[in-house]
Design a protein around this motif. Structure first.
Motif, mmCIF file in Angstrom:
data_model
loop_
_atom_site.group_PDB
_atom_site.id
_atom_site.type_symbol
_atom_site.label_atom_id
_atom_site.label_comp_id
_atom_site.label_asym_id
_atom_site.label_seq_id
_atom_site.Cartn_x
_atom_site.Cartn_y
_atom_site.Cartn_z
ATOM 1 N N GLU A 225 0.836 -1.200 0.000
ATOM 2 C CA GLU A 225 0.000 0.000 0.000
ATOM 3 C C GLU A 225 0.877 1.258 0.000
ATOM 4 O O GLU A 225 0.618 2.210 -0.733
ATOM 5 N N HIS A 226 1.905 1.214 0.822
ATOM 6 C CA HIS A 226 2.832 2.347 0.908
ATOM 7 C C HIS A 226 3.468 2.619 -0.457
ATOM 8 O O HIS A 226 3.518 3.761 -0.918
ATOM 9 N N TYR A 227 3.935 1.559 -1.132
ATOM 10 C CA TYR A 227 4.588 1.747 -2.434
ATOM 11 C C TYR A 227 3.598 2.277 -3.476
ATOM 12 O O TYR A 227 3.949 3.137 -4.281
ATOM 13 N N VAL A 228 2.369 1.762 -3.445
ATOM 14 C CA VAL A 228 1.367 2.228 -4.416
ATOM 15 C C VAL A 228 1.091 3.722 -4.199
ATOM 16 O O VAL A 228 1.027 4.499 -5.154
ATOM 17 N N HIS A 229 0.978 4.114 -2.927
ATOM 18 C CA HIS A 229 0.773 5.548 -2.623
ATOM 19 C C HIS A 229 1.921 6.372 -3.200
ATOM 20 O O HIS A 229 1.699 7.414 -3.805
ATOM 21 N N GLN A 230 3.140 5.910 -2.990
ATOM 22 C CA GLN A 230 4.308 6.648 -3.478
ATOM 23 C C GLN A 230 4.285 6.775 -5.004
ATOM 24 O O GLN A 230 4.517 7.855 -5.542
ATOM 25 N N LEU A 231 4.008 5.666 -5.674
ATOM 26 C CA LEU A 231 4.011 5.678 -7.154
ATOM 27 C C LEU A 231 2.900 6.579 -7.689
ATOM 28 O O LEU A 231 3.072 7.276 -8.688
ATOM 29 N N GLN A 232 1.773 6.590 -7.010
ATOM 30 C CA GLN A 232 0.658 7.425 -7.472
ATOM 31 C C GLN A 232 0.914 8.907 -7.188
ATOM 32 O O GLN A 232 0.390 9.767 -7.889
ATOM 33 N N ARG A 233 1.715 9.189 -6.190
ATOM 34 C CA ARG A 233 2.103 10.597 -5.971
ATOM 35 C C ARG A 233 2.876 11.129 -7.172
ATOM 36 O O ARG A 233 2.908 12.316 -7.432
ATOM 37 N N TYR A 234 3.553 10.212 -7.863
ATOM 38 C CA TYR A 234 4.273 10.593 -9.083
ATOM 39 C C TYR A 234 3.381 10.433 -10.314
ATOM 40 O O TYR A 234 3.854 10.455 -11.436
ATOM 41 N N SER A 235 2.096 10.180 -10.085
ATOM 42 C CA SER A 235 1.085 10.019 -11.153
ATOM 43 C C SER A 235 1.353 8.810 -12.050
ATOM 44 O O SER A 235 1.008 8.841 -13.243
ATOM 45 N N LEU A 236 1.958 7.770 -11.510
ATOM 46 C CA LEU A 236 2.093 6.542 -12.295
ATOM 47 C C LEU A 236 0.853 5.682 -12.070
ATOM 48 O O LEU A 236 0.231 5.732 -11.013
ATOM 49 N N HIS A 237 0.535 4.865 -13.074
ATOM 50 C CA HIS A 237 -0.623 3.976 -12.975
ATOM 51 C C HIS A 237 -0.175 2.705 -12.248
ATOM 52 O O HIS A 237 0.286 1.750 -12.875
ATOM 53 N N ALA A 238 -0.300 2.719 -10.931
ATOM 54 C CA ALA A 238 0.151 1.580 -10.119
ATOM 55 C C ALA A 238 -0.992 1.093 -9.236
ATOM 56 O O ALA A 238 -1.813 1.884 -8.773
ATOM 57 N N THR A 239 -1.038 -0.211 -9.040
ATOM 58 C CA THR A 239 -2.046 -0.792 -8.143
ATOM 59 C C THR A 239 -1.394 -1.906 -7.326
ATOM 60 O O THR A 239 -0.261 -2.295 -7.592
ATOM 61 N N MET A 240 -2.137 -2.392 -6.325
ATOM 62 C CA MET A 240 -1.678 -3.587 -5.616
ATOM 63 C C MET A 240 -2.715 -4.687 -5.812
ATOM 64 O O MET A 240 -3.919 -4.406 -5.850
ATOM 65 N N GLU A 241 -2.231 -5.896 -5.960
ATOM 66 C CA GLU A 241 -3.123 -7.023 -6.206
ATOM 67 C C GLU A 241 -2.735 -8.171 -5.291
ATOM 68 O O GLU A 241 -1.567 -8.316 -4.945
ATOM 69 N N ARG A 242 -3.722 -8.965 -4.930
ATOM 70 C CA ARG A 242 -3.460 -10.139 -4.118
ATOM 71 C C ARG A 242 -2.721 -11.179 -4.959
ATOM 72 O O ARG A 242 -3.091 -11.409 -6.105
ATOM 73 N N ASP A 243 -1.673 -11.765 -4.394
ATOM 74 C CA ASP A 243 -0.918 -12.795 -5.106
ATOM 75 C C ASP A 243 -1.639 -14.133 -4.916
ATOM 76 O O ASP A 243 -1.565 -14.731 -3.853
ATOM 77 N N GLU A 244 -2.350 -14.548 -5.942
ATOM 78 C CA GLU A 244 -3.174 -15.759 -5.777
ATOM 79 C C GLU A 244 -2.548 -16.971 -6.451
ATOM 80 O O GLU A 244 -1.988 -16.873 -7.483
#
Lengths: 157, 102
Positions: free
Chosen positions: B83-102
């Motif tokens: 979650e922390h990394y996704v927040h950081q990447l989105q602060r730079y306006s990159l299209h990033a998400t987190m997904e469950r590793d299934e």
């Protein structure tokens, strides 16, 4: 815009009069990305997905507000640009430059979203009187972004 | 009767056969960056270097994966860290998400 000196902690740029005007015009467009644009997950298969999405939206909104205020101060600071015969000099710390990259990319991505998120091949077809200002913002913010990235690369080399 | 292998148990470790549910602290979440036609390749490389502290080569590898394959898995981590990394990447306006590793 030309990088004229780089030290461990500082970057000094020379800008023509027109370039200074263009840079400040582009920065004044911030923020451009519409609120709640970003999703935390694509699949939506996260625990407490709604609450976590709300947290992300709040965090980005807070950041945007903080950036907006900081940018106002940045642009209002008379010592930010030093006038020279050829134009102006802009001195930035490493963290300021990093921050400006985020601001410029918000303007670039936000303008692209406003244009309907077109594929690159489609962009030319969308250019008309109505969309010209958004294209201008997208391209101009990109140009300044590249100059700043080149400056960072030069320092690392 | 099919042969069953005897599990090897090393001293000091406790063998468990129970399957535990994934907790938020387990590295069961993926940080994914998705391709878009607006972010410059150099910018994406730079952001990966800043957010993850990667060397340029590794950052470029992932940037090219995004560009050529449409996405790149950047990290596998706990829910909080992802979650922390996704927040950081989105602060730079990159299209990033987190997904469950299934």
């Amino acid at each position: 815009m030309k990088l004229i000196r780089v030290t461990k902690s500082n970057f000094l740029f020379q800008l023509g009069k027109r370039e200074k005007h263009l840079l400040t015009q582009v920065l004044r467009l911030y923020p451009r990305i519409p609120p709640a644009t970003f999703r935390l997950s694509k699949s939506g298969k996260l625990p407490d997905a709604e609450a976590n999405q709300r947290l992300l939206d709040e965090s980005l909104a807070e950041q945007r507000e903080h950036n907006r205020k900081t940018l106002q101060d940045f642009l209002a600071d008379p010592r930010r640009f030093t006038d020279t015969e050829a134009g102006s000099r802009l001195s930035l710390s490493r963290s300021e430059l990093e921050w400006l990259l985020q601001i410029l990319n918000d303007v670039r991505v936000g303008s692209w979203i406003i244009l309907g998120s077109p594929e690159q091949a489609m962009e030319f077809k969308l250019l008309n009187e109505k969309t010209a200002a958004d294209f201008w913002a997208m391209e101009m913010s990109g140009q300044f972004q590249m100059r700043f990235l080149e400056a960072l690369e030069k320092r690392e080399a | 009767m099919a042969e069953t292998a005897t599990p090897e148990v090393t001293p000091g470790t406790i063998e468990t056969t129970e399957e535990k549910p994934k907790s938020n602290l387990e590295p069961g979440y993926l940080v994914v960056c998705w391709n878009d036609p607006v972010n410059y390749m150099d910018y994406v490389t730079h952001v990966f270097q800043v957010v993850f502290g990667w060397a340029r080569k590794k950052a470029e590898f992932h940037m090219l994966q995004v560009h050529e394959q449409g996405k790149s898995i950047l990290k596998r981590d706990s829910m909080e860290k992802a979650e922390h990394y996704v927040h950081q990447l989105q602060r730079y306006s990159l299209h990033a998400t987190m997904e469950r590793d299934e």
